[in-house]
Scaffold this active site. Structure first.
Site, PDB file in Angstrom:
ATOM      1  N   HIS A  79     141.892   9.859 113.708  1.00 42.81           N
ATOM      2  CA  HIS A  79     142.654  10.912 114.394  1.00 42.81           C
ATOM      3  C   HIS A  79     141.797  12.159 114.643  1.00 42.81           C
ATOM      4  CE1 HIS A  79     146.543   8.889 114.401  1.00 42.81           C
ATOM      5  NE2 HIS A  79     146.189   8.397 113.224  1.00 42.81           N
TER       6      HIS A  79
ATOM      7  N   ALA B   1     147.266  -5.171 114.266  1.00 41.63           N
ATOM      8  CA  ALA B   1     146.546  -5.007 112.999  1.00 41.63           C
ATOM      9  C   ALA B   1     145.707  -3.734 112.982  1.00 41.63           C
ATOM     10  CB  ALA B   1     145.664  -6.225 112.747  1.00 41.63           C
ATOM     11  N   GLY B   2     145.732  -2.983 114.087  1.00 42.28           N
ATOM     12  CA  GLY B   2     144.935  -1.755 114.145  1.00 42.28           C
ATOM     13  C   GLY B   2     143.478  -2.040 114.480  1.00 42.28           C
ATOM     14  N   LEU B   3     143.208  -3.189 115.101  1.00 41.92           N
ATOM     15  CA  LEU B   3     141.830  -3.547 115.460  1.00 41.92           C
ATOM     16  C   LEU B   3     141.576  -3.384 116.955  1.00 41.92           C
ATOM     17  CD1 LEU B   3     141.394  -6.743 113.250  1.00 41.92           C
ATOM     18  CD2 LEU B   3     140.648  -4.423 112.795  1.00 41.92           C
TER      19      LEU B   3
ATOM     20  N   SER C 283     143.179  -4.441 119.877  1.00 42.67           N
ATOM     21  CA  SER C 283     143.216  -5.545 120.834  1.00 42.67           C
ATOM     22  C   SER C 283     143.407  -4.996 122.248  1.00 42.67           C
ATOM     23  CB  SER C 283     144.333  -6.519 120.487  1.00 42.67           C
ATOM     24  OG  SER C 283     145.540  -5.822 120.323  1.00 42.67           O
ATOM     25  N   SER C 284     144.164  -3.903 122.380  1.00 38.88           N
ATOM     26  CA  SER C 284     144.405  -3.386 123.732  1.00 38.88           C
ATOM     27  C   SER C 284     143.134  -2.775 124.322  1.00 38.88           C
ATOM     28  CB  SER C 284     145.566  -2.397 123.759  1.00 38.88           C
ATOM     29  OG  SER C 284     145.348  -1.368 122.851  1.00 38.88           O
TER      30      SER C 284
ATOM     31  N   ASP D  93     138.453   3.902 120.576  1.00 37.88           N
ATOM     32  CA  ASP D  93     138.563   2.441 120.621  1.00 37.88           C
ATOM     33  C   ASP D  93     137.827   1.870 121.825  1.00 37.88           C
ATOM     34  OD1 ASP D  93     140.226   3.095 118.580  1.00 37.88           O
ATOM     35  OD2 ASP D  93     142.076   2.498 119.583  1.00 37.88           O
TER      36      ASP D  93
ATOM     37  N   TYR E 195     152.522   8.703 117.097  1.00 37.58           N
ATOM     38  CA  TYR E 195     151.113   9.031 117.375  1.00 37.58           C
ATOM     39  C   TYR E 195     151.044  10.253 118.301  1.00 37.58           C
ATOM     40  CZ  TYR E 195     146.284   8.392 119.014  1.00 37.58           C
ATOM     41  OH  TYR E 195     144.965   8.581 119.333  1.00 37.58           O
TER      42      TYR E 195
END
Ligand code: GLA
Length: 380
Positions: A32, A119-121, A123-124, A168, A218
């Site tokens: 963050h 999972a917070g990895l 993917s998007s 990301d 968020y």
């Protein structure tokens, strides 16, 4: 995955497609901080999205998702936004490319992924970066990697409702095998750090919980940070982002802002410094300090930023109890994974204890992912 995608492309479209890929990401520390102009320290991983793609000579995109076993067709104008959320990512990337002056015409694509969803990895981000990169290449646009990362970020903002930072998509585009990347999100300066912690393993424990309303929570965190920065700016006009503020400057406005905004800002200012401390510690090979900072981040994300949850706090406490070097909730929070820095000899007993105790308490098993730091967006 590669053969399956190529084969599917042949059977659906009757010709050969070109293959592109981009990765999900981990983040060692710096959570963050990106939308606050601070530092992040991510790396791309060996799980991602792969797509076969080919220009089709029409003004329509025909996209087939292997994982959803679903075909969607859409046009390239603003009003053509598809209903399916997975297709909106591809549509958004097309639109954002066009907005930047890039050429996009109709194409056919088949894609699949192996980044665990929710999972917070990221993917998007992998999906966005894969298509941003592929579209840039097949239509001969000359947008640079930063622009491609920003295309993914703006897709989130304008087509998916998440006011995310750049981390990301940056990691997914710039990832390099064996390296973490420290990015200054204000200046966009970055530096690769070889990451090969001898005697340790990096392991993710997926709580398999995904909280509803994560995107509105968020966006609300982001708003709190902007409020705090605006209050500090009155006394200190040089504060463009919250990361520019000194801790004592935040204390000056404590009475003027809601307590909640104060706590959020307190976390962010601490976290920006922790990224720098971790990079210094890494250069000395001092993994104990790296780990300690990870625990401090978890504390901040749980108690000040309030983006943890019962399951993640439980995993973090268990790691501490077992003397795991470092552990914290990773990514945006509200569910997903903890990232753990574990000594080799502790790996087996830690995983066994996590599986047993987590399952006993929450009635479902966690998932364990070993991560390999890998390359980002590329043509295959
Ligand atoms: C999500 C966002 C990122 C970043 C992280 C938290 O992954 O997409 O931009 O803000 O949360 O560090």
């Amino acid at each position: 995955m590669k053969e399956q995608i190529l084969e599917k492309f042949r059977s659906v479209f009757g010709c050969e497609g070109e293959l592109y890929a981009a990765s999900g990401r981990v983040n060692l520390i710096g959570e963050h901080t990106d939308y606050n102009g601070g530092y992040v320290f991510p790396g791309a991983i060996d799980k991602g999205i792969m797509a076969a793609i080919r220009v089709n000579g029409t003004d329509k995109v025909r996209a087939f998702s292997v994982d959803y076993n679903e075909m969607v067709e859409f046009g390239l104008n603003e009003e053509d936004k598809p209903r399916q959320s997975w297709a909106c990512y591809i549509f958004g990337v097309c639109r954002e490319t066009i907005k930047r002056g890039g050429k996009v015409e109709g194409f056919d694509t088949v894609f699949a992924g192996d980044v665990p969803l929710g999972a917070g990895l990221s993917s998007s981000a992998a999906l966005e970066s894969c298509f941003a990169y592929a579209i840039n290449d097949i239509f001969g646009n000359k947008l640079d990697l930063f622009e491609l990362a920003k295309i993914g970020q703006s897709t989130e903002h304008n087509y998916c409702g998440v006011k995310c930072g750049i981390m990301d998509q940056f990691a997914s585009c710039f990832g390099k095998k064996g390296c973490l990347i420290r990015l200054n999100c204000k200046t966009l300066e970055y530096k690769y750090f070889p990451f090969n912690p001898e005697g340790y393993r990096l392991v993710l424990v997926d709580s398999c919980v995904k909280h509803e309303l994560a995107s509105s929570a968020y966006n609300k965190r982001r708003q709190s940070c902007e409020n705090a920065a605006a209050a500090i700016r009155v006394n200190h006009p040089e504060v463009e982002f919250l990361s520019d503020a000194k801790r004592v400057w935040l204390d000056e406005v404590r009475e003027q802002i809601p307590e909640e905004d104060f706590l959020r800002a307190e976390y962010v200012i601490g976290e920006v410094q922790r990224v720098l401390d971790v990079c210094d510690a890494l250069e000395r090979g001092d993994y104990e300090t790296v780990g300690e900072m990870m625990y401090q981040t978890h504390f901040g994300m749980s108690k000040l930023y309030e983006v943890s949850c019962e399951e993640l706090d439980f995993l973090n406490k268990l790691a501490r109890k077992m003397d795991v070097t470092g552990s914290r909730v990773m990514g945006g929070g509200f569910g997903g994974c903890t990232i753990n820095l574990v000594k080799d000899e502790l790996y087996e007993p830690f995983i066994a204890a996590v599986k047993e105790q987590f399952t006993a308490k929450f009635n479902h098993a966690p998932k364990i992912y070993d991560v390999v730091i890998s390359d980002g967006a590329r043509k295959i």
